[in-house]
Design a protein around this motif. Sequence first.
Motif, PDB file in Angstrom:
ATOM      1  N   LEU A   1     -36.541  24.753   3.822  1.00 34.91           N
ATOM      2  CA  LEU A   1     -36.456  24.344   5.223  1.00 34.91           C
ATOM      3  C   LEU A   1     -35.480  23.185   5.358  1.00 34.91           C
ATOM      4  CD1 LEU A   1     -37.737  24.829   8.097  1.00 34.91           C
ATOM      5  CD2 LEU A   1     -39.144  22.826   7.611  1.00 34.91           C
ATOM      6  N   LEU A   2     -34.510  23.388   6.240  1.00 35.55           N
ATOM      7  CA  LEU A   2     -33.591  22.305   6.593  1.00 35.55           C
ATOM      8  C   LEU A   2     -34.034  21.755   7.937  1.00 35.55           C
ATOM      9  CD1 LEU A   2     -30.905  20.652   6.459  1.00 35.55           C
ATOM     10  CD2 LEU A   2     -29.804  22.627   7.560  1.00 35.55           C
TER      11      LEU A   2
ATOM     12  N   ALA B   1     -43.214  23.064   0.418  1.00 35.25           N
ATOM     13  CA  ALA B   1     -41.884  23.656   0.565  1.00 35.25           C
ATOM     14  C   ALA B   1     -40.803  22.653   0.180  1.00 35.25           C
ATOM     15  CB  ALA B   1     -41.679  24.100   2.016  1.00 35.25           C
ATOM     16  N   ASP B   2     -39.649  23.194  -0.284  1.00 37.91           N
ATOM     17  CA  ASP B   2     -38.489  22.345  -0.544  1.00 37.91           C
ATOM     18  C   ASP B   2     -37.817  22.036   0.786  1.00 37.91           C
ATOM     19  OD1 ASP B   2     -38.659  22.075  -3.282  1.00 37.91           O
ATOM     20  OD2 ASP B   2     -37.649  23.991  -3.633  1.00 37.91           O
ATOM     21  N   VAL B   3     -37.738  20.758   1.093  1.00 37.07           N
ATOM     22  CA  VAL B   3     -37.276  20.343   2.416  1.00 37.07           C
ATOM     23  C   VAL B   3     -36.059  19.437   2.292  1.00 37.07           C
ATOM     24  CG1 VAL B   3     -37.895  19.075   4.520  1.00 37.07           C
ATOM     25  CG2 VAL B   3     -39.622  20.466   3.346  1.00 37.07           C
ATOM     26  N   ILE B   4     -35.074  19.678   3.142  1.00 37.93           N
ATOM     27  CA  ILE B   4     -33.974  18.726   3.307  1.00 37.93           C
ATOM     28  C   ILE B   4     -34.063  18.194   4.733  1.00 37.93           C
ATOM     29  CG2 ILE B   4     -31.468  18.457   3.506  1.00 37.93           C
ATOM     30  CD1 ILE B   4     -31.195  20.538   1.285  1.00 37.93           C
ATOM     31  N   LEU B   5     -34.053  16.864   4.855  1.00 35.75           N
ATOM     32  CA  LEU B   5     -34.066  16.240   6.183  1.00 35.75           C
ATOM     33  C   LEU B   5     -32.757  15.469   6.334  1.00 35.75           C
ATOM     34  CD1 LEU B   5     -35.413  15.345   8.842  1.00 35.75           C
ATOM     35  CD2 LEU B   5     -36.574  13.538   7.551  1.00 35.75           C
ATOM     36  N   ALA B   6     -31.948  15.904   7.293  1.00 31.26           N
ATOM     37  CA  ALA B   6     -30.631  15.280   7.482  1.00 31.26           C
ATOM     38  C   ALA B   6     -30.567  14.617   8.844  1.00 31.26           C
ATOM     39  CB  ALA B   6     -29.530  16.340   7.372  1.00 31.26           C
TER      40      ALA B   6
END
Lengths: 977, 95
Positions: A171-172, A192-197
């Motif tokens: 999840l981005l 979950a593998d999460v990227i927060l930008a």
Amino acid sequence: MSQKNRIEGGQINRDVSLNFTFDGRRYSGHAGDTLASALLANGVRLMGRSFKYHRPRGPMTAGSEEPNALVQLRSGALQEPNTRATTAELFDGLSATSQNRLGTLSFDLLAVNDRLSNFLTAGFYYKTFMWPKAFWEKLYEPVIRRAAGLGSLSLEDDPDVYDKGFLHCDLLVIGAGPAGLMAALTAARSGADVILADEDFAMGGRLNSETLSVGDVSGVDWAAGTVAELAAMPNVRLMPRTTVIGAFDHGIYGAVERVGDHLAVPQAGKPRQILWRIYTKKTVLAAGAIERPIAFANNDRPGVMTASALRSYANRFGVAVDRRAVIFTNNDDGYRSAEDLHAKGIRVTVVDPRPDVSVLRDYEVLAGAQVVDTMGRLGLTFVKVRLADGSERTIECGALGVSGGWNPNVHLTCHQRGRPRWDDGLAAFVPSDLPTGMHVAGAAAGDLSTAGALAGGQRAAQDALALDGAMPPLPEAEDAPVNITPFWYVKGDGRAWLDQQNDVTVKDVRLSHQEGFRAVEHLKRYTTLGMATDQGKTANMGGLAIMAELAGKAIPEVGTTIFRPPYTPVAIGAFAGRHRGAEFHPKRLTPSHAWAEEQGAVFVEAGNWMRAQYFPRAGEENWLETVNREVLATRNSVGVCDVTTLGKVDVQGADAADFLNMIYCNGFAKLAVGKVRYGLMLREDGIALDDGTAARLAEDHFVVTTTTANALPVYRHMEFVRQCLVPDMDVQLISTTEAWAQYAVAGPNARRVLEKIVDQDISNEAFPFMACGNVTICGGLRARLFRISFSGELAYEIAVPTAYGDALMRRIMEAGAEFEITPYGTEALGVMRIEKGHATGNELNGTTTAANLGMGRMVSTKKDSIGAVLSRREGLNTEDDLRAVGVKPLDPAQRVPAGAHLMAAEGPVDAARDQGYLTSACYSPNLGHHIALAFLKDGANRMGETMRVVSPLTDEVVDVEICSPHFIDPEGERLRA
Amino acid sequence: MIIDHPLLGPRDSSEFTYLGDARLIDRPDPDGQDAAAAFYDYAYLRDNPAGWHRELWFHEAGDRSWLVVTRNTLTHEISKVELASDVARVQGRSK
């Protein structure tokens, strides 16, 4: 005058003072400031001049949507134009300059444009600078470019390093406001593998600019706590200072991380910026909303900004733009700005065009009133208000906050051609059809309250990842409804600015409509509304609304322009990454490259390879002298040339010969083992594709060579034929170009040199012309030997596994020393093949057939092959078809330019009388004059004819004689010797 | 774009080279009566549909498979990826 507008509070670190300069003056700010907030704290509102009229401008926002406050950062080669002061993070030693001015920022000589504004309206350039035509390039354009524009480039190489990277996640989450933080937290807690930008350097989004609470803590603390929790989780990657710039196909997102922009110098070993390609299964877009302005006369003076920007500067940065402020709002959120400013001790008056709003507040409210004009040459000093009763009142103030409502930030939802939907309640567009895998939450989805954002973020993560089960309860937060009465512009005569970056006024839109530019995309092109660095983030809605009004349509009927990547401007360097200069593409070196360097070779690029072009020696005055020596030495004794770069394809299998029959127009089935044959490949349309040789090493084993440049496309073509056309043939292909180092040894003494190296008998009887075979050299090393000749001399090509290439080259030089063996490069190779009349890419140029090349009879009619059928087309077989010929000047002292055209000896010279063209030309040291290869109409029957070679480009006309293309040894006695 | 290679799984489209209409598999019979016309059609006359399209992609920076990718040219949605050699056999090509 040290930070006179700094007030208490905010998230700046007052213990850290940062010194910086703007237009050479020294100021100081604090860690946590942007350049804009620090300048405002120092009482500087004027930060730039507008694009067209050079009007004084200051920041209109506190974010990346900023149209006005564009400055140049740093200096020298590091100079970066058009940087938004509102996002530039302050660092110690920062130097910034204003741009687009002649003179000083406060006395810009080009401000005269503003006085000429009646002439400089929409379409001005199109209408005025049409005549005379030549004036455009020489006069108008340079003057306009000087007067209008933004920053300037340093014109030096960018010394910064940029990188590219790839990331993968489940999840981005785009945006780290309340919705984004809650989405990331929900997803991360599920494993979950999460990227927060987030584009900001401080995560928290709007919470950092508000005084609201979330649960029992402040919004600021809740955001900080949530970020800390996420940072501690191994499955979460937090990416502050990272702007997601585009939503591309199949869950691929582009993002720019500003790794070192907030530092005076990037950290050692780290790039300035990284362009990330993020592959994600799902995305939550939580990009928030952007407050839009209202247009009224002179609404562009420094000190006029969005109401939420005033609020951000006060709440987040501890800056009062002025101690006296007016808020002009058509919606209830404007009152939040008023309340926050009031609480900071700023005297506030609210001007609200809605007549029925409550005036019972702690500060003055003027209901049913409108701001009709402003004053102040370099910054706001007075606001003129028309009251409900029609009377006018002037208020002295230095800050005017405008709120025309909030636009959900739908940008990324539209990158796959999604069109947003109009929402009457919000009076704004909201996301509609989304890119596959994208969910939208919070203000970006039209949920403008904090509670709505938290709930939306949680729900979006749940939906995206299909999480079951009860979710933890959300913290309590404000849930104010949106109350707005659409109000776009104040009617009046003055210039009311819609797009401050492009100096587009309400009047310009009206004029555009009047002149028939009624489609929204036409409006954009005609007026430039919504163009340039901000892409109309604050301007487009106003333009659309006025268009709709003029057309008597509803806003959704007018539609929107298309949002395209990138979301905010990206430095070209980030797109280039490390692919610049010598690293633009890979460089391939042959195994004997180091040896060639030792010989002082000059190299030339060919198909990414660095090939030795010629080997200059001391005393030689120019390259031609060197090349002549190399050619003569080879023709008279022996030369050696690195031909490793030619493409090599190993073809193996029971059907290998049948396969070659298919890809070459000439026959290969009957080629004996131990023999080589020249082969010509055609494209299916009958045009020559490539040529080379195929050597039969065994019944079921061939080695095919291709030209250097075509190694890849020919291999691709061969695989196409194998897999798509003859899938059941027993044949396998592998490219072995890099596996073998190969050297051509050519000249009358070639055999004597190789006899000292090759273990087997290579006499003319044992190893005749066109023989090939596996041999051993130097007492046991496996090698391949081919008796083929490109130069026309007695020649061999010898191949060894790559690792032995360097050693073999040195060994050949050693063995050839007694014959004064001479290394030659691609130039000498070219001269010798032109002398011999051999074709290369110049002749196989994508337009020529086998017949043109003089090889028409090679196209076998006894078998099928690619291109055979269409090569027999009538149009490719006319009587006056081009044929390969040789060309020599009548005056041996004259040169013949390649690319020139052949014309009859007498008569006019024009395209209609064109007889053919020269493909390759050189000076032949063996013949003592220039020679050329050419294609000439019916050339085979015109030997001995005198013609003219005409080169309009170099203004040359040369009298020539048409001759055989085989200038040297036409009978081929040398290569069979 | 991401192409789901039948042997290697999902791969970025930058690993591939594009050729065009998968009809290029259907090379006409060179000995047929109307071979010249059929080859003209084959070499020059291709459809350029706005919508679903079967097209040939070469895994150049990979395993060198030719693939038939069924792709919507309007949305870039990919519904099917097959080995071109399998498709060719089904369509009757052999040696």
